[in-house]
Design an enzyme around this catalytic site. Structure first.
Site, PDB file in Angstrom:
ATOM      1  N   PHE A 321       0.840  -1.196   0.000  1.00 51.72           N
ATOM      2  CA  PHE A 321       0.000   0.000   0.000  1.00 51.72           C
ATOM      3  C   PHE A 321       0.870   1.239   0.000  1.00 51.72           C
ATOM      4  CE2 PHE A 321      -2.531  -3.241   2.042  1.00 51.72           C
ATOM      5  CZ  PHE A 321      -3.807  -3.019   1.552  1.00 51.72           C
ATOM      6  N   ASP A 322       0.510   2.192  -0.821  1.00 50.70           N
ATOM      7  CA  ASP A 322       1.081   3.511  -0.667  1.00 50.70           C
ATOM      8  C   ASP A 322       0.392   4.094   0.565  1.00 50.70           C
ATOM      9  OD1 ASP A 322       2.565   5.808  -1.567  1.00 50.70           O
ATOM     10  OD2 ASP A 322       0.607   6.693  -1.995  1.00 50.70           O
ATOM     11  N   LYS A 323       1.136   4.788   1.430  1.00 45.41           N
ATOM     12  CA  LYS A 323       0.495   5.220   2.676  1.00 45.41           C
ATOM     13  C   LYS A 323      -0.456   6.397   2.458  1.00 45.41           C
ATOM     14  CE  LYS A 323       1.494   7.455   7.065  1.00 45.41           C
ATOM     15  NZ  LYS A 323       1.834   8.848   6.810  1.00 45.41           N
TER      16      LYS A 323
END
Lengths: 645, 71
Positions: A321-323
């Site tokens: 996941f991209d944060k």
């Protein structure tokens, strides 16, 4: 009088044309049952045979015609085999077997066609969501025009309870809009000035005036449907393999049947081989699974690419996941301001002046906070609300900086009133030779352990403040990570934030692995590295992280409804900005892969079983056909389970 | 001039049925490109407008034993 005599036959014919296959199967079935029963009465043998042959002819006419075209077009298939078997059976005097084969096959075909029609029309229902006409404001008057003739820029009026006829932007009015047809979200979304709305969605409450951005075939819904169809039509390597196999398989079965006859002189055996050798379940199973899965996903606002992509998605064992904007809401707000040697308010104002011209999302948060708040009110009340000239709620005006430079990934350096203001992270301050005192260091560490991003503010080479910015985690995040873990999928978080902030976020959502302080190109490299041992899905917004999405085995874009590039390019696109759909998308892909294998297994097991049965004379023409048709219906039924996943 | 037309065939009951129709259309005069999909029942034909009228494609599909609908 004339009316009745003319109308009745045409209506009857129309009904027949619409239900042709059902009528034929039923008629053939009745004749078969009749002919078979009379056969028990002595002396009625000839009548019985005649009726059974009639059953075969009625049921078999369409099959034979299609079989003839298969032969003519050199696409030998199941209909050729069934026709040969039926003719052969009649030739050797096995009349009831011939009638049974034809009846069972036409019944099976009818049921197959019926269920496939259901999956094929699922998308059409989505299309019917869009109204045919639109109310447009033209020359100061309201006019009803065909929806596809509305031009870009024209204003469309949508009353409460109406469906939106076009894509557009709300100009006036406010309302709750049910976007389920496009995004799969069940809760209505509040829309007001400037918000994007989509054709096919339902205006539930107020009246809306919408400036058209797309009409006719140029709407988000139309693009979704086109993409979904392409996905359903794309063949995976498994399907292509089966198709190629089937092409040689049918002539192979015919050859086998001839050889069997030459060797055994048993006509019934070789005709039975023709029937059980039909490649039905094998070729039908995989496409039904795929079409059902993709159709189900589309109805839930998840666009999946088909074929190869879906097959890869079924093996995902790590989701990265991209944060920012993915695990978090992507709406950073100032959580705390601490002045060092100056008032908190002054530190915030200085930061805002420097950041005013920056387009970074953290800059927006700082400038907004400086505008709106008389003083930064912190969590825990560490900041005193100071006396202000203007009453709370009234906006402050922030002067423009005289000079301004963005240092990518670090912050900004600006000049104002002859002072040099540096706003950014620790690295930027080091670069500018600003010393960070111990008490500031301590404060920064504390904020970062709360998962906040600390932005340092320096005025003429002295640190004067720290602005802590918080981007709330999405409520769904911990549940999503948990569901993925339950499905046996590992998780990772990629972020540009520093380690302490990343640790806090990773712990809060329970993620396995995280990588901090990454530049955009680093993210791509990490995805590649993770991909060495895993099938990696990367989740992001589809715009800023487009490169890492493209690098991942499966790129998943969230909130794609407004961004056409994400719809076109991502392997999976979640139309809604809803993290909660990720486990659904991942597990559905896995279920689809499993389903395809189940269907292939059912098909092969059936043929193997039947073959053994034929060779040991347990299975004859009629029972062979019955089991074969049952296996076809079984794979279709199994595939269609995915529609209700 | 080449143009593209679409039909929808909802009663394909096996993948071979789709291939058969595809072959038949390929062999029709004036046809430049054909796609027939079993999964969606979509038929897409690119044809030369000076040679053939799209109505004949509907007839070709019917002749093979299937029911075309205008998409």
């Amino acid at each position: 009088m004339i009316d009745i005599s003319e109308r009745l036959p045409t209506e009857w014919y129309r009904y027949y044309a619409k239900h042709r296959t059902a009528t034929i199967a039923a008629t053939s079935g009745l004749l078969y049952a009749g002919g078979w029963s009379i056969g028990y009465f002595a002396g009625l043998d000839t009548a019985s045979v005649a009726i059974l042959i009639l059953a075969a002819v009625v049921g078999g006419y369409d099959i034979a015609r299609q079989g003839y075209h298969e032969v003519r077009n050199r696409t030998l298939g199941i209909k050729t085999l069934v026709t040969l078997a039926a003719i052969g059976a009649i030739a050797i005097g096995a009349y009831w077997e011939a009638a049974a084969v034809v009846f069972l096959f036409s019944l099976g075909s009818y049921l197959e066609g019926r269920t496939m029609r259901k999956t094929r029309t699922a998308l059409q229902e989505l299309l019917e969501m869009t109204p045919d006409t639109a109310t447009v404001r033209r020359d100061g008057e309201l006019k009803e025009v065909p929806a596809r003739e509305v031009e870009t820029g024209e204003t469309v009026v949508v009353k409460p309870g109406e469906k939106l006829p076009v894509d557009g932007e709300v100009r006036t009015g406010e309302s709750a809009v049910n976007q389920a047809p496009v995004t799969g979200e069940s809760a209505p979304v509040y829309k007001t000035d400037g918000d994007e709305v989509y054709a096919g969605t339902i205006n539930q409450a107020g009246s809306l005036e919408v400036r058209t951005t797309g009409a006719g075939s140029d709407t988000t819904l139309q693009r979704i449907i086109r993409r979904v169809e392409q996905a359903q039509e794309a063949q995976s390597s498994t399907e292509r393999l089966i198709d190629r196999f089937a092409k040689y398989y049918t002539p192979g079965v015919i050859a086998l049947s001839i050889v069997a006859f030459a060797v055994t002189r048993n006509a019934m055996l070789s005709l039975t081989l023709l029937v059980i050798g039909c490649p039905g379940a094998l070729v039908i199973g995989p496409p039904v699974s795929v079409v059902s899965a993709i159709g189900n996903a589309a109805r839930n606002g998840v666009l999946m690419k088909g074929g190869e992509h879906l097959e890869t998605a079924g093996t995902i064992d790590l989701v990265a996941f991209d944060k920012t904007g993915t695990l978090t809401r992507g709406e950073p707000t100032v959580a705390d301001v601490e002045g060092f040697g100056v008032e908190d308010r002054e530190a915030l104002t200085l930061a805002a002046v420097a950041e005013k011209k920056s387009e970074h999302h953290l800059a927006d948060a700082i400038v907004e906070a400086a505008h709106e708040r008389p003083a930064a009110v912190a969590d825990g009340g560490t900041v005193a609300v100071e006396e202000t000239a203007s009453p709370p709620g009234e906006s402050y005006s922030i002067p423009d900086p005289d000079e301004f430079d963005v240092v990518a990934g670090k912050g900004v350096v600006a000049r104002h009133d002859g002072r040099e203001i540096v706003v950014g992270n620790r690295t930027l301050l080091d670069d500018c030779d600003v010393e960070v005192p111990a008490d500031v260091e301590e404060h920064v560490r504390e904020r970062e352990q709360h998962g906040e991003t600390a932005v340092l503010v320096a005025d003429d080479a002295a640190v004067v403040g720290v602005v802590a910015i918080r981007d709330e985690l999405r409520e769904a995040a911990p549940g999503v990570i948990e569901s993925l873990r339950a499905a046996g999928v590992e998780t990772a978080m990629l972020t540009g934030d520093n380690k302490r902030v990343a640790t806090a976020a990773a712990e809060a959502v329970g993620i396995d692995d995280y990588r901090a302080e990454l530049l955009p190109e680093d993210k791509q490299a990490i995805v590649e590295e993770l991909g060495e041992d895993h099938t990696v899905a990367m989740v992001g917004d589809g715009i800023n992280d487009a490169p890492s999405l493209a690098t991942a085995d499966v790129g998943i874009a969230m909130g794609a409804a407004g961004t056409d590039t994400a719809i076109e390019t991502a392997d999976m696109a979640l139309m809604a900005d809803d993290l909660g759909h990720i486990p659904y998308a991942v597990t559905l892909s896995k279920a689809t892969r499993r389903n395809v294998y189940e269907n292939v297994a059912i098909a092969i097991a059936t043929v193997a079983l039947l073959l053994a049965g034929v060779l040991t004379s347990y299975v004859t023409l009629a029972s062979g056909m019955l089991v074969h048709e049952a296996s076809v219906l079984a794979v279709i039924g199994n595939g269609m389970r995915l529609l209700r996943y | 001039m080449s143009e593209t037309t679409q039909f929808r065939v909802l009663d394909f009951d096996c993948p071979t049925c789709a291939s058969t129709v595809e072959r038949a259309l390929q062999n029709a005069a004036g046809v430049e490109r054909v796609e027939v999909h079993y999964a969606t029942g979509r038929v897409e034909i690119e044809y030369d407008t000076t040679v053939v009228d799209p109505e004949t494609f509907a007839q070709t599909i019917e002749q093979q034993g299937y029911t075309p609908q205008r998409a």
